[in-house]
Design a protein around this motif. Sequence first.
Motif, mmCIF file in Angstrom:
data_model
loop_
_atom_site.group_PDB
_atom_site.id
_atom_site.type_symbol
_atom_site.label_atom_id
_atom_site.label_comp_id
_atom_site.label_asym_id
_atom_site.label_seq_id
_atom_site.Cartn_x
_atom_site.Cartn_y
_atom_site.Cartn_z
ATOM 1 N N SER A 1 12.238 8.387 10.385
ATOM 2 C CA SER A 1 10.914 7.980 9.921
ATOM 3 C C SER A 1 11.035 6.912 8.833
ATOM 4 C CB SER A 1 10.171 9.194 9.364
ATOM 5 O OG SER A 1 9.104 8.793 8.539
ATOM 6 N N PRO A 2 10.443 5.735 9.044
ATOM 7 C CA PRO A 2 10.511 4.686 8.020
ATOM 8 C C PRO A 2 9.937 5.150 6.677
ATOM 9 C CG PRO A 2 9.713 3.770 10.076
ATOM 10 C CD PRO A 2 9.771 5.247 10.252
ATOM 11 N N GLY A 3 8.859 5.935 6.716
ATOM 12 C CA GLY A 3 8.251 6.427 5.483
ATOM 13 C C GLY A 3 9.197 7.308 4.693
ATOM 14 N N GLU A 4 9.888 8.223 5.382
ATOM 15 C CA GLU A 4 10.839 9.106 4.702
ATOM 16 C C GLU A 4 12.032 8.311 4.165
ATOM 17 O OE1 GLU A 4 11.899 12.490 7.118
ATOM 18 O OE2 GLU A 4 9.798 12.854 7.618
ATOM 19 N N CYS A 5 12.497 7.336 4.937
ATOM 20 C CA CYS A 5 13.614 6.491 4.477
ATOM 21 C C CYS A 5 13.207 5.739 3.213
ATOM 22 C CB CYS A 5 14.025 5.505 5.563
ATOM 23 S SG CYS A 5 14.673 6.257 7.068
ATOM 24 N N ALA A 6 12.023 5.141 3.227
ATOM 25 C CA ALA A 6 11.544 4.369 2.074
ATOM 26 C C ALA A 6 11.406 5.250 0.840
ATOM 27 C CB ALA A 6 10.217 3.696 2.403
ATOM 28 N N LEU A 7 10.899 6.467 1.018
ATOM 29 C CA LEU A 7 10.772 7.382 -0.122
ATOM 30 C C LEU A 7 12.134 7.740 -0.708
ATOM 31 C CD1 LEU A 7 7.937 9.778 1.099
ATOM 32 C CD2 LEU A 7 7.816 8.091 -0.744
ATOM 33 N N LYS A 8 13.104 7.997 0.166
ATOM 34 C CA LYS A 8 14.449 8.344 -0.315
ATOM 35 C C LYS A 8 15.081 7.151 -1.036
ATOM 36 C CE LYS A 8 18.792 10.439 0.896
ATOM 37 N NZ LYS A 8 19.628 11.082 1.893
ATOM 38 N N ILE A 9 14.900 5.961 -0.497
ATOM 39 C CA ILE A 9 15.446 4.758 -1.136
ATOM 40 C C ILE A 9 14.821 4.580 -2.511
ATOM 41 C CG2 ILE A 9 15.545 2.233 -1.026
ATOM 42 C CD1 ILE A 9 15.624 2.591 2.102
ATOM 43 N N ALA A 10 13.497 4.658 -2.577
ATOM 44 C CA ALA A 10 12.792 4.456 -3.841
ATOM 45 C C ALA A 10 13.206 5.494 -4.877
ATOM 46 C CB ALA A 10 11.284 4.494 -3.618
ATOM 47 N N ALA A 11 13.308 6.747 -4.465
ATOM 48 C CA ALA A 11 13.705 7.810 -5.397
ATOM 49 C C ALA A 11 15.120 7.582 -5.919
ATOM 50 C CB ALA A 11 13.591 9.168 -4.707
ATOM 51 N N THR A 12 16.030 7.205 -5.029
ATOM 52 C CA THR A 12 17.426 6.977 -5.437
ATOM 53 C C THR A 12 17.527 5.789 -6.375
ATOM 54 O OG1 THR A 12 18.195 7.881 -3.325
ATOM 55 C CG2 THR A 12 19.758 6.527 -4.569
ATOM 56 N N VAL A 13 16.871 4.690 -6.047
ATOM 57 C CA VAL A 13 16.932 3.497 -6.897
ATOM 58 C C VAL A 13 16.305 3.787 -8.264
ATOM 59 C CG1 VAL A 13 16.074 1.128 -7.169
ATOM 60 C CG2 VAL A 13 17.045 1.860 -4.985
ATOM 61 N N SER A 14 15.165 4.445 -8.290
ATOM 62 C CA SER A 14 14.510 4.763 -9.562
ATOM 63 C C SER A 14 15.392 5.661 -10.417
ATOM 64 C CB SER A 14 13.172 5.453 -9.307
ATOM 65 O OG SER A 14 12.300 4.571 -8.639
ATOM 66 N N TRP B 1 29.196 2.272 -6.239
ATOM 67 C CA TRP B 1 27.925 2.076 -5.551
ATOM 68 C C TRP B 1 27.475 3.374 -4.889
ATOM 69 C CZ3 TRP B 1 24.985 -2.472 -4.505
ATOM 70 C CH2 TRP B 1 25.449 -3.605 -5.176
ATOM 71 N N THR B 2 26.170 3.508 -4.713
ATOM 72 C CA THR B 2 25.584 4.586 -3.930
ATOM 73 C C THR B 2 25.245 3.992 -2.569
ATOM 74 O OG1 THR B 2 24.662 5.647 -5.882
ATOM 75 C CG2 THR B 2 23.654 6.198 -3.768
ATOM 76 N N VAL B 3 25.685 4.669 -1.526
ATOM 77 C CA VAL B 3 25.452 4.187 -0.164
ATOM 78 C C VAL B 3 24.431 5.095 0.511
ATOM 79 C CG1 VAL B 3 26.510 3.747 2.086
ATOM 80 C CG2 VAL B 3 27.798 3.292 -0.013
ATOM 81 N N LEU B 4 23.378 4.485 1.053
ATOM 82 C CA LEU B 4 22.371 5.213 1.822
ATOM 83 C C LEU B 4 22.405 4.688 3.248
ATOM 84 C CD1 LEU B 4 19.361 5.126 -0.676
ATOM 85 C CD2 LEU B 4 20.994 6.984 -0.319
ATOM 86 N N ARG B 5 22.576 5.588 4.196
ATOM 87 C CA ARG B 5 22.589 5.214 5.612
ATOM 88 C C ARG B 5 21.491 5.961 6.340
ATOM 89 N NH1 ARG B 5 26.412 2.109 7.891
ATOM 90 N NH2 ARG B 5 28.145 1.608 6.528
ATOM 91 N N PHE B 6 20.757 5.221 7.172
ATOM 92 C CA PHE B 6 19.687 5.803 7.963
ATOM 93 C C PHE B 6 19.872 5.363 9.404
ATOM 94 C CE2 PHE B 6 18.058 5.022 3.694
ATOM 95 C CZ PHE B 6 17.631 6.302 3.337
ATOM 96 N N TRP B 7 19.425 6.218 10.331
ATOM 97 C CA TRP B 7 19.423 5.849 11.743
ATOM 98 C C TRP B 7 18.118 5.154 12.063
ATOM 99 C CZ3 TRP B 7 23.858 5.795 14.017
ATOM 100 C CH2 TRP B 7 24.842 6.716 13.671
#
Length: 156
Positions: A136-149, A126-132
């Motif tokens: 920034s919610p926008g930056e977190c969402a972009l990183k999540i979307a890029a990683t999943v894609s 698995w790939t684990v992504l951790r955010f505090w």
Amino acid sequence: MRRTPEPLGVEQSLPAGSWAASPARRRNMQAIRSRDTKPEHLIRRLVHAQGLRYRVAAKPLPDLRRTADMVFRPAKVAVFIDGCYWHGCPEHYVSPKTNPAYWSGKVAGNMARDRDTDQRLREAGWTVLRFWEHESPGECALKIAATVSRLRSSRN
């Protein structure tokens, strides 16, 4: 069910075995959410708006007694949005004034469990992504979307 407050001067008793210092402290601790926090909602809304679908508060691995805030099963991505206090944020964690030995030990235990969770998930592929929570919610969402894609396209 709504509780009516006790009249002034009348103290509620604690349930047997409670470690809370007072009924007020117990109520305060019970009000702390472990899921569906504001940072989670914001990030989930942004990720969903990008067309991604996920499981909320799900166990990535059936034999692991821990849940991720967002789970993308086909891509094998587990996302955690950690609270600054409960997970020991290096920027924002402040040791409590009341019972510091207990609470600092609890936070240290949470941090150790987080590292163990990360290791177990990575060992399972698995790939684990951790955010505090303060990120920034926008930056977190972009990183999540890029990683999943990226992982979806590499697994196809």
